[in-house]
Design a protein around this motif. Sequence first.
Motif, PDB file in Angstrom:
ATOM      1  N   ASN A  66       0.802  -1.318   0.028  1.00  0.00           N
ATOM      2  CA  ASN A  66       0.009  -0.038   0.053  1.00  0.00           C
ATOM      3  C   ASN A  66       0.688   1.163  -0.121  1.00  0.00           C
ATOM      4  OD1 ASN A  66      -3.011  -0.689   0.111  1.00  0.00           O
ATOM      5  ND2 ASN A  66      -2.204  -2.063   1.642  1.00  0.00           N
ATOM      6  N   TYR A  67       2.158   1.097   0.784  1.00  0.00           N
ATOM      7  CA  TYR A  67       2.988   2.498   0.392  1.00  0.00           C
ATOM      8  C   TYR A  67       3.214   2.429  -0.839  1.00  0.00           C
ATOM      9  CZ  TYR A  67       6.557   5.817   1.869  1.00  0.00           C
ATOM     10  OH  TYR A  67       7.259   7.008   1.839  1.00  0.00           O
ATOM     11  N   SER A  68       3.823   1.570  -1.718  1.00  0.00           N
ATOM     12  CA  SER A  68       4.141   1.765  -3.102  1.00  0.00           C
ATOM     13  C   SER A  68       2.823   2.069  -3.838  1.00  0.00           C
ATOM     14  CB  SER A  68       4.557   0.419  -3.430  1.00  0.00           C
ATOM     15  OG  SER A  68       5.838  -0.115  -2.649  1.00  0.00           O
TER      16      SER A  68
ATOM     17  N   VAL B 283       2.662   5.916  -3.564  1.00  0.00           N
ATOM     18  CA  VAL B 283       3.744   6.407  -4.340  1.00  0.00           C
ATOM     19  C   VAL B 283       3.329   6.333  -5.743  1.00  0.00           C
ATOM     20  CG1 VAL B 283       6.191   6.031  -5.174  1.00  0.00           C
ATOM     21  CG2 VAL B 283       5.671   5.813  -2.663  1.00  0.00           C
ATOM     22  N   LYS B 284       2.898   5.274  -6.389  1.00  0.00           N
ATOM     23  CA  LYS B 284       2.492   5.411  -7.801  1.00  0.00           C
ATOM     24  C   LYS B 284       1.237   6.345  -7.996  1.00  0.00           C
ATOM     25  CE  LYS B 284       2.868   1.463  -9.998  1.00  0.00           C
ATOM     26  NZ  LYS B 284       2.470   0.188 -10.620  1.00  0.00           N
ATOM     27  N   ALA B 285       0.318   6.457  -6.819  1.00  0.00           N
ATOM     28  CA  ALA B 285      -0.552   7.398  -7.098  1.00  0.00           C
ATOM     29  C   ALA B 285      -0.075   8.928  -7.203  1.00  0.00           C
ATOM     30  CB  ALA B 285      -1.721   7.489  -5.901  1.00  0.00           C
ATOM     31  N   ALA B 286       0.842   9.005  -6.391  1.00  0.00           N
ATOM     32  CA  ALA B 286       1.480  10.548  -6.367  1.00  0.00           C
ATOM     33  C   ALA B 286       1.854  10.884  -7.837  1.00  0.00           C
ATOM     34  CB  ALA B 286       2.504  10.649  -5.294  1.00  0.00           C
ATOM     35  N   HIS B 287       2.875   9.937  -8.289  1.00  0.00           N
ATOM     36  CA  HIS B 287       3.585  10.027  -9.716  1.00  0.00           C
ATOM     37  C   HIS B 287       2.517  10.359 -10.585  1.00  0.00           C
ATOM     38  CE1 HIS B 287       7.374   9.573  -8.217  1.00  0.00           C
ATOM     39  NE2 HIS B 287       7.298   7.932  -7.819  1.00  0.00           N
ATOM     40  N   LYS B 288       1.228   9.804 -10.540  1.00  0.00           N
ATOM     41  CA  LYS B 288       0.084   9.775 -11.405  1.00  0.00           C
ATOM     42  C   LYS B 288      -0.534  11.124 -11.400  1.00  0.00           C
ATOM     43  CE  LYS B 288      -2.686   8.551 -15.100  1.00  0.00           C
ATOM     44  NZ  LYS B 288      -1.963   8.392 -16.147  1.00  0.00           N
TER      45      LYS B 288
ATOM     46  N   THR C 178      -1.767   6.578   1.975  1.00  0.00           N
ATOM     47  CA  THR C 178      -1.643   7.878   2.310  1.00  0.00           C
ATOM     48  C   THR C 178      -0.056   8.436   2.678  1.00  0.00           C
ATOM     49  OG1 THR C 178      -3.681   8.191   3.420  1.00  0.00           O
ATOM     50  CG2 THR C 178      -2.317   9.972   3.908  1.00  0.00           C
ATOM     51  N   ASP C 179       0.538   7.655   3.267  1.00  0.00           N
ATOM     52  CA  ASP C 179       1.951   7.869   3.743  1.00  0.00           C
ATOM     53  C   ASP C 179       2.691   7.968   2.579  1.00  0.00           C
ATOM     54  OD1 ASP C 179       1.095   7.897   6.408  1.00  0.00           O
ATOM     55  OD2 ASP C 179       1.936   6.055   7.085  1.00  0.00           O
TER      56      ASP C 179
ATOM     57  N   THR D 249       6.010  11.177  -1.294  1.00  0.00           N
ATOM     58  CA  THR D 249       6.372  11.333  -2.835  1.00  0.00           C
ATOM     59  C   THR D 249       6.049  12.813  -3.136  1.00  0.00           C
ATOM     60  OG1 THR D 249       5.775   9.039  -3.080  1.00  0.00           O
ATOM     61  CG2 THR D 249       6.216  10.399  -5.126  1.00  0.00           C
ATOM     62  N   ILE D 250       5.072  13.300  -2.929  1.00  0.00           N
ATOM     63  CA  ILE D 250       4.732  14.761  -3.172  1.00  0.00           C
ATOM     64  C   ILE D 250       5.991  15.517  -2.637  1.00  0.00           C
ATOM     65  CG2 ILE D 250       3.339  16.760  -3.049  1.00  0.00           C
ATOM     66  CD1 ILE D 250       2.161  14.454  -5.064  1.00  0.00           C
ATOM     67  N   GLN D 251       6.171  15.532  -1.518  1.00  0.00           N
ATOM     68  CA  GLN D 251       7.276  16.129  -0.735  1.00  0.00           C
ATOM     69  C   GLN D 251       8.392  16.115  -1.116  1.00  0.00           C
ATOM     70  OE1 GLN D 251       7.181  15.604   3.769  1.00  0.00           O
ATOM     71  NE2 GLN D 251       8.305  17.455   4.126  1.00  0.00           N
ATOM     72  N   GLN D 252       8.890  14.878  -1.500  1.00  0.00           N
ATOM     73  CA  GLN D 252      10.203  14.486  -1.931  1.00  0.00           C
ATOM     74  C   GLN D 252      10.729  14.783  -3.252  1.00  0.00           C
ATOM     75  OE1 GLN D 252      10.852  10.734  -0.540  1.00  0.00           O
ATOM     76  NE2 GLN D 252      10.496  11.145   1.499  1.00  0.00           N
TER      77      GLN D 252
END
Length: 332
Positions: free
Chosen positions: A147-149, A152-157, A183-184, A189-192
């Motif tokens: 779920n963390y990954s 991450v994938k949702a953030a990139h999308k 969520t984490d 990913t957005i922040q970094q």
Amino acid sequence: MKKIGIVYLLLIGFFLLYVLDYRSQSHLNEQWKTAGLRGEIDEKYVMVTFQMGIDYWKSSLKGFEDAAQVLNVSVEYRGSTQRDVHEQITVLEQIIAKKPAGIAISAIHPVDLTETINKAVDAGIPVVLFDSDAPGSKAYSFLGTNNYSAGVKAAHKMAELTNERGQVAVVTAPNQQNHQERTDGFLATIQQSYPEMKVVAVKNGKGDQIYSRQSAEEILGAYPDVAGIFATEANGGIGVAEAVREIGGVQRPKIISFDTDKGTLDLVKSGDISATMAQGTWNMGYWSLQFLFSLGHDLNTAQIPGTPPVPEQVDTGITVVTRQNVDDYYAK
């Protein structure tokens, strides 16, 4: 000549007996080899969820049933009718009392189910978790999305959809382990990775369409220029889409949701939801039962000493569904 004929007949008879005996032994050996992979029809395994009957569970249950057909065992589907941890605990207690061959459960809460799960394992009932984990429990395995990954994938999308800039928000269910991990992953990913993007709000939609709609309305009221909203589960995505549609406007925020129930897919097809994250839910159900069967039949005798009898973690995969490939995800 008669004696020679009798000898030939005896030799032929012995040969036929040898062939029949060989075929009989081969058949028995084959049965013996495959016996460990077939159960009994009165051997019952139980799948336990919450919000029982919603579309999301159908694929996992289908995988569970498909595995049961392969293994010649019976399955039962139980769960709480609401998103209620106390109801799910009560259901699990009732199941334990019936001493099934094994239990696969999606835990509504990462901690509150632990004691009851441990009670089942201590009673000799194999338990595996799927979709939503209870990591402190004695369950043998967790099968589900990383779920963390996925976050991450949702953030990139989301970054792709918003040209890597603007305010974004999250509607989630923070009391559930899998949603918190999504969520984490998204926030980190957005922040970094995207300095021109900022997460301005994280709201609790409680896994409910109405609450999620209200959360989205609050976000849109406080941040009218929000560029995107990530909903960590299907009810949330539908609720967010309703709120955005109601407010209208030319520059609507991009919505990323989760799962592939028909309602979500329809909104992806219409363009109301830009993308949704598809989990390997059939795999969760299928391999949950395979693991339970293996544990119950002690099919791990060849394992390396010191290793667990079944894998402790199994990532069942995630893919991004958009308007371009949405037709591939409708139930056939």
